[in-house]
Design an enzyme around this catalytic site. Structure first.
Site, PDB file in Angstrom:
ATOM      1  N   HIS A   1     -42.653   2.516  -1.932  1.00  0.00           N
ATOM      2  CA  HIS A   1     -43.960   3.023  -2.366  1.00  0.00           C
ATOM      3  C   HIS A   1     -43.734   3.909  -3.581  1.00  0.00           C
ATOM      4  O   HIS A   1     -43.094   4.963  -3.464  1.00  0.00           O
ATOM      5  CB  HIS A   1     -44.628   3.832  -1.250  1.00  0.00           C
ATOM      6  CG  HIS A   1     -44.869   3.029  -0.008  1.00  0.00           C
ATOM      7  ND1 HIS A   1     -46.071   2.419   0.256  1.00  0.00           N
ATOM      8  CD2 HIS A   1     -44.043   2.699   1.007  1.00  0.00           C
ATOM      9  CE1 HIS A   1     -45.984   1.762   1.403  1.00  0.00           C
ATOM     10  NE2 HIS A   1     -44.760   1.910   1.880  1.00  0.00           N
TER      11      HIS A   1
ATOM     12  N   HIS B   1     -46.587  -5.379   8.096  1.00  0.00           N
ATOM     13  CA  HIS B   1     -46.450  -4.090   8.774  1.00  0.00           C
ATOM     14  C   HIS B   1     -46.733  -4.403  10.242  1.00  0.00           C
ATOM     15  O   HIS B   1     -47.880  -4.613  10.629  1.00  0.00           O
ATOM     16  CB  HIS B   1     -47.436  -3.056   8.223  1.00  0.00           C
ATOM     17  CG  HIS B   1     -47.286  -1.726   8.901  1.00  0.00           C
ATOM     18  ND1 HIS B   1     -46.807  -0.620   8.251  1.00  0.00           N
ATOM     19  CD2 HIS B   1     -47.506  -1.343  10.179  1.00  0.00           C
ATOM     20  CE1 HIS B   1     -46.741   0.398   9.111  1.00  0.00           C
ATOM     21  NE2 HIS B   1     -47.177  -0.025  10.286  1.00  0.00           N
TER      22      HIS B   1
ATOM     23  N   ASP C   1     -38.564   1.737   2.323  1.00  0.00           N
ATOM     24  CA  ASP C   1     -39.882   2.290   2.681  1.00  0.00           C
ATOM     25  C   ASP C   1     -40.018   3.729   2.196  1.00  0.00           C
ATOM     26  O   ASP C   1     -40.768   4.520   2.780  1.00  0.00           O
ATOM     27  CB  ASP C   1     -40.159   2.201   4.186  1.00  0.00           C
ATOM     28  CG  ASP C   1     -41.647   2.330   4.500  1.00  0.00           C
ATOM     29  OD1 ASP C   1     -42.469   2.153   3.581  1.00  0.00           O
ATOM     30  OD2 ASP C   1     -41.982   2.613   5.665  1.00  0.00           O
TER      31      ASP C   1
ATOM     32  N   LYS D   1     -48.955  -8.597   1.309  1.00  0.00           N
ATOM     33  CA  LYS D   1     -48.689  -7.665   2.408  1.00  0.00           C
ATOM     34  C   LYS D   1     -49.824  -7.645   3.416  1.00  0.00           C
ATOM     35  O   LYS D   1     -50.990  -7.457   3.064  1.00  0.00           O
ATOM     36  CB  LYS D   1     -48.501  -6.253   1.832  1.00  0.00           C
ATOM     37  CG  LYS D   1     -48.237  -5.154   2.844  1.00  0.00           C
ATOM     38  CD  LYS D   1     -46.808  -5.142   3.347  1.00  0.00           C
ATOM     39  CE  LYS D   1     -46.606  -4.177   4.503  1.00  0.00           C
ATOM     40  NZ  LYS D   1     -46.130  -2.873   4.079  1.00  0.00           N
TER      41      LYS D   1
ATOM     42  N   HIS E   1     -38.662  -2.907  -0.415  1.00  0.00           N
ATOM     43  CA  HIS E   1     -39.875  -2.263   0.141  1.00  0.00           C
ATOM     44  C   HIS E   1     -39.909  -0.804  -0.299  1.00  0.00           C
ATOM     45  O   HIS E   1     -39.177   0.030   0.227  1.00  0.00           O
ATOM     46  CB  HIS E   1     -39.857  -2.335   1.673  1.00  0.00           C
ATOM     47  CG  HIS E   1     -41.108  -1.801   2.307  1.00  0.00           C
ATOM     48  ND1 HIS E   1     -41.841  -2.509   3.236  1.00  0.00           N
ATOM     49  CD2 HIS E   1     -41.770  -0.626   2.157  1.00  0.00           C
ATOM     50  CE1 HIS E   1     -42.878  -1.793   3.616  1.00  0.00           C
ATOM     51  NE2 HIS E   1     -42.851  -0.635   2.978  1.00  0.00           N
TER      52      HIS E   1
ATOM     53  N   HIS F   1     -39.652  -2.937   7.691  1.00  0.00           N
ATOM     54  CA  HIS F   1     -39.207  -1.707   8.373  1.00  0.00           C
ATOM     55  C   HIS F   1     -39.214  -1.833   9.892  1.00  0.00           C
ATOM     56  O   HIS F   1     -39.943  -1.129  10.576  1.00  0.00           O
ATOM     57  CB  HIS F   1     -40.013  -0.480   7.919  1.00  0.00           C
ATOM     58  CG  HIS F   1     -41.503  -0.673   7.784  1.00  0.00           C
ATOM     59  ND1 HIS F   1     -42.291  -1.141   8.804  1.00  0.00           N
ATOM     60  CD2 HIS F   1     -42.335  -0.464   6.746  1.00  0.00           C
ATOM     61  CE1 HIS F   1     -43.535  -1.196   8.383  1.00  0.00           C
ATOM     62  NE2 HIS F   1     -43.592  -0.803   7.147  1.00  0.00           N
TER      63      HIS F   1
HETATM   64  O1  DOR Z   1     -44.376   5.962   6.942  1.00  0.00           O
HETATM   65  C1  DOR Z   1     -45.000   5.187   6.233  1.00  0.00           C
HETATM   66  N1  DOR Z   1     -45.499   5.572   5.026  1.00  0.00           N
HETATM   67  N2  DOR Z   1     -45.214   3.952   6.679  1.00  0.00           N
HETATM   68  C2  DOR Z   1     -46.008   3.101   6.023  1.00  0.00           C
HETATM   69  O2  DOR Z   1     -46.175   2.021   6.496  1.00  0.00           O
HETATM   70  C3  DOR Z   1     -46.721   3.522   4.789  1.00  0.00           C
HETATM   71  C4  DOR Z   1     -46.045   4.619   4.116  1.00  0.00           C
HETATM   72  C5  DOR Z   1     -46.898   5.285   3.057  1.00  0.00           C
HETATM   73  O3  DOR Z   1     -47.513   4.573   2.275  1.00  0.00           O
HETATM   74  O4  DOR Z   1     -46.922   6.513   2.998  1.00  0.00           O
HETATM   75 ZN    ZN Z   2     -44.042   0.941   3.534  1.00  0.00          ZN
END
Ligand code: DOR
Ligand code: ZN
Length: 353
Positions: free
Chosen positions: A16, A144, A255, A107, A14, A182
């Protein structure tokens, strides 16, 4: 002699990475430690189709080729893609996704739950045909797990999601593979334990290392703010217990979520902790805190691959019990900076190869 910890090369289930110029920073950071990374689709606009997922993967691979990491790391890095479920996703799109070989999951963001989730699902069982197709072909649903109604307290949103949404999805689609992403509460850990093997969970380094006191006592510390939000210490303790229990339902998902420093240090700061660059030393610190370093390899390098039905990586990495000072910030986008989790602080573990 310095203590070391050698692990099968981990995967991050997981992460980004964002898009465009952000990839020049995020991709080499992730590729330095991980082979497979599951790339979250909450871009602007979101990755809704297989065609978009394939194109996004190409942009990630171009950023990888242009980065300055070793050729070995470049050839091992394997971004796996995720489709963003909307009220309009079709079963046909799910079949295309599976056939692509690069889309690993779908997702579910309840609409409005977090960063760029405005296009998320408003009517969960309205997507029954999609869940049916995913269940049939074995494509996992990543959730989520937070409800988003304005009247639900932010600290209760995960528990309410389990009771009101996730239990309904599982009751209707009992064979659907689901990853509770998460998780942040003892409730979520125990819910996961009560399900069959097709339901698993990822746990971030921040939810193992910190609780809401770290974020709120002595001043608001925006770099600890993520969603789902850090909870009280007894939840952190339960997460550490299950992560280090050797149960294959729980595996690594950082995450790691980059937001430029000025957007977090703001009157309305963004949610997300940036950990891609030092994730393994962070997890080692958490596992060592409960005397469970011997449990880290399965959590980081086996259980996720097994859940996704993918082979275990062949190479290894090594961490050493050696202090490192976390960078204050990295260059990010055009002239901006990115502040990592624990910026400027000293960690007792360092990734040495
Ligand atoms: O803290 C987070 N940031 N939780 C999420 O679910 C998304 C992520 C983000 O994309 O910045
Ligand atoms: Zn995330």
């Amino acid at each position: 002699m310095t203590q070391t910890l050698t692990l099968i090369q981990p995967d991050d289930w997981h992460i980004h990475l964002r898009d465009g110029d952000a990839l020049a920073t995020t991709v080499p950071h992730a590729a330095n430690s991980f082979n497979r990374v599951i790339c979250m689709p909450n871009l602007v606009p979101p990755v809704k189709t297989t065609e978009q997922a394939v194109a996004y993967r190409e942009r990630i691979l171009t950023a990888l080729a242009n980065s300055v990491i070793s050729d070995d790391r470049k050839s091992a890095f394997d971004p796996r893609m995720v489709l963003y479920l909307t009220d309009h996703t079709t079963a046909e799109e799910i079949r295309l996704a599976k056939a692509s070989g690069v889309v690993q999951a779908v997702k579910l963001y309840p609409a409005g739950a977090t960063t760029n989730s405005a296009d998320g699902v408003t009517d969960i069982l309205g997507r029954a045909c999609v869940f049916e197709a995913m269940q049939q072909i074995g494509l996992p649903l990543l959730v989520h797990g937070e409800v988003t109604h304005a009247d639900v307290d932010i600290f209760d949103r995960e528990k309410r999601f389990l009771d009101e949404i996730l239990s309904v999805i599982i009751a209707n689609f009992p064979e659907l593979k689901i990853v509770m992403e998460h998780i942040t509460t003892a409730d979520a850990a125990d819910f996961c334990l009560a399900q069959k093997d097709n339901v698993a969970a990822t746990i971030t380094p921040q939810h193992l290392l910190f609780n809401r006191n770290h974020m709120l006592v002595g001043g608001v510390k925006p770099h600890y703010y993520c969603l789902p939000i850090l909870k009280r210490a007894d939840h952190q303790k339960r997460l550490l217990e299950v992560a280090t229990s050797g149960n294959p339902k729980f595996f690594l998902g950082t995450d790691s979520a980059p937001h430029a420093t000025h957007t977090k240090e703001s009157a309305c700061g963004c949610a997300g902790c940036y950990s891609a660059v030092h994730a393994l030393p962070l997890y080692a610190t958490a596992f060592e805190s409960v005397g469970a370093l011997d449990k880290m390899e399965n959590f980081a390098s086996r259980f996720g691959a097994n859940f996704y039905g993918l082979p275990i990586n062949q190479t290894t990495i090594t961490l050493a019990k050696q202090d490192q000072v976390i960078a204050d910030a990295y260059d990010y986008l055009d002239g901006k900076t990115l502040t990592p989790l624990l910026a400027g602080q000293t960690l007792a573990w360092t990734q040495i190869s």
